[in-house]
Write an enzyme that holds these catalytic residues in place. Structure first.
Site: not given
Length: 370
Positions: A38, A136, A264, A313
């Site tokens: 998965k 779950r 940033y 990013m």
């Protein structure tokens, strides 16, 4: 000289073979091996991983969602595929691509039987999921009789397997809890077998279950993270080989003077002459902002180089003041030495999260060497 020219995730199939054989050696020869592929094969490439495992003798695959199983089928995978958390809206597609659902509630069981009937299916293989403590998804032990009654009243489905999931099989302090889960599953299986008049395939062990609880191997085990080189325990990690290595290059080198800022929000302010390297990988590629401001690191010229400032990013910046390097040099984000587990540990997370976060835009390449 490095062959790396851009950010790339290397997938080492020799390491995958090693891990599969090692884990298989931990179970009896008659125990089936189910490979969990998965989340794009834990962030690598599910089709590449599955096709290789198919060649070396895997018995089953498991994915989380129907769309993942469809992708494998369309890539040519023929081995049985279990869908661990299917949604009824996708049952027609699941049947079309000959996938096997994990049925975890009466709502889902009823929905699947209705759709299978509409497709004129007979003895369609299903896995029944039982909750033994993870809480779950899954039926409870008290549901066994009703499940048996429903299944025996129709020819549409056939319970090929029953499964449960261990909650803490890697934690030695939770051994008592894990043994209770195993005993509970054994009890459920016995009751269900009496109802059905046959014993389905049983699978409860994950990678840590394979390594720590031979009494939970039954006749099939599931392995996910172990296949990719991580055993959830240092004593096993040394026997496994990470399949994925994330590498990049130095795009540019800067020299900051005292008082200069970087990135940033000016999150890094130089207090001395500081040499920095910019690397073309960022939070859009799976290197989250938590790794910034010296919490994360990369390896350059064999030395640890901390990420400084905020992760951007598409870029990170690292300090290389005392490292002999140049633009175009190779950068290792994680590999077999500086593993994803070690890198993730610095921000309080686990290898799973780092591995599965790697963006599809990162180029994948296949290598096959030791």
């Amino acid at each position: 000289m490095s062959s790396i020219k851009e950010t790339v995730l290397e997938i080492n199939l020799a390491h995958l073979t090693h891990n599969f054989k090692y884990l298989k050696s931990k179970v009896d020869s008659n125990v089936k091996m189910l490979a969990v592929v998965k989340a794009s094969g834990y962030g690598s490439d599910a089709s590449t991983i599955a096709k290789h495992l198919e060649q070396i003798g895997v018995d089953y695959f498991a994915v989380a969602y129907v769309s993942e199983g469809v992708t494998l089928r369309e890539s040519g995978v023929k081995t049985p595929i279990l869908v661990l958390h299917p949604q009824p809206v996708n049952f027609e597609k699941l049947i079309e691509y000959k996938l096997e659902p994990s049925i975890y509630s009466f709502r889902v069981l009823d929905a699947f039987i209705k759709i299978a009937e509409s497709k004129d299916k007979n003895d369609y293989p299903i896995h029944i999921k039982f909750n033994t403590g993870l809480n779950r998804i899954g039926f409870n032990e008290k549901d066994v009789e009703e499940i048996g009654g429903i299944v025996k009243s129709t020819k549409v489905v056939h319970i090929i397997a029953m499964l449960s999931h261990l909650a803490a099989s890697e934690d030695t302090e939770e051994r008592e809890f894990t043994l209770k889960q195993i005993d509970s599953f054994k009890s459920i299986a016995k009751t269900m077998a009496n109802q059905l008049e046959y014993m389905p395939i049983l699978h409860q062990s994950n990678t840590s279950g394979i390594l720590n609880y031979p009494e939970a191997h039954f006749n099939m085990v599931r392995t996910g993270v172990g296949l990719y080189g991580y055993g959830n325990d240092a004593k096993y990690d040394s026997d496994l080989k990470p399949v994925a290595s994330l590498k990049s290059i130095i795009s540019q080198i800067h020299e900051l003077q005292p008082g200069d800022s970087l990135g940033y929000n000016r999150a890094f302010i130089a207090t001395k002459v500081t040499k920095t390297a910019t690397i073309p990988i960022g939070h859009a590629d799976g290197i989250s902002r938590q790794y910034g401001n010296r919490k994360g690191f990369v390896i350059i010229a064999g030395r640890k180089s901390h990420i400084i400032g905020n992760v951007c990013m598409d870029m990170i910046m690292v300090e290389v003041t005392d490292i002999d390097c140049k633009e175009g040099d190779e950068v290792v984000i994680f590999d077999g030495n500086s593993t994803a587990a070690l890198v993730a540990e610095n921000i309080g997370t686990i290898s799973y999260e780092l591995l599965t976060a790697i963006s599809p835009r990162v180029k994948r390449t296949v290598v096959d060497n030791n």
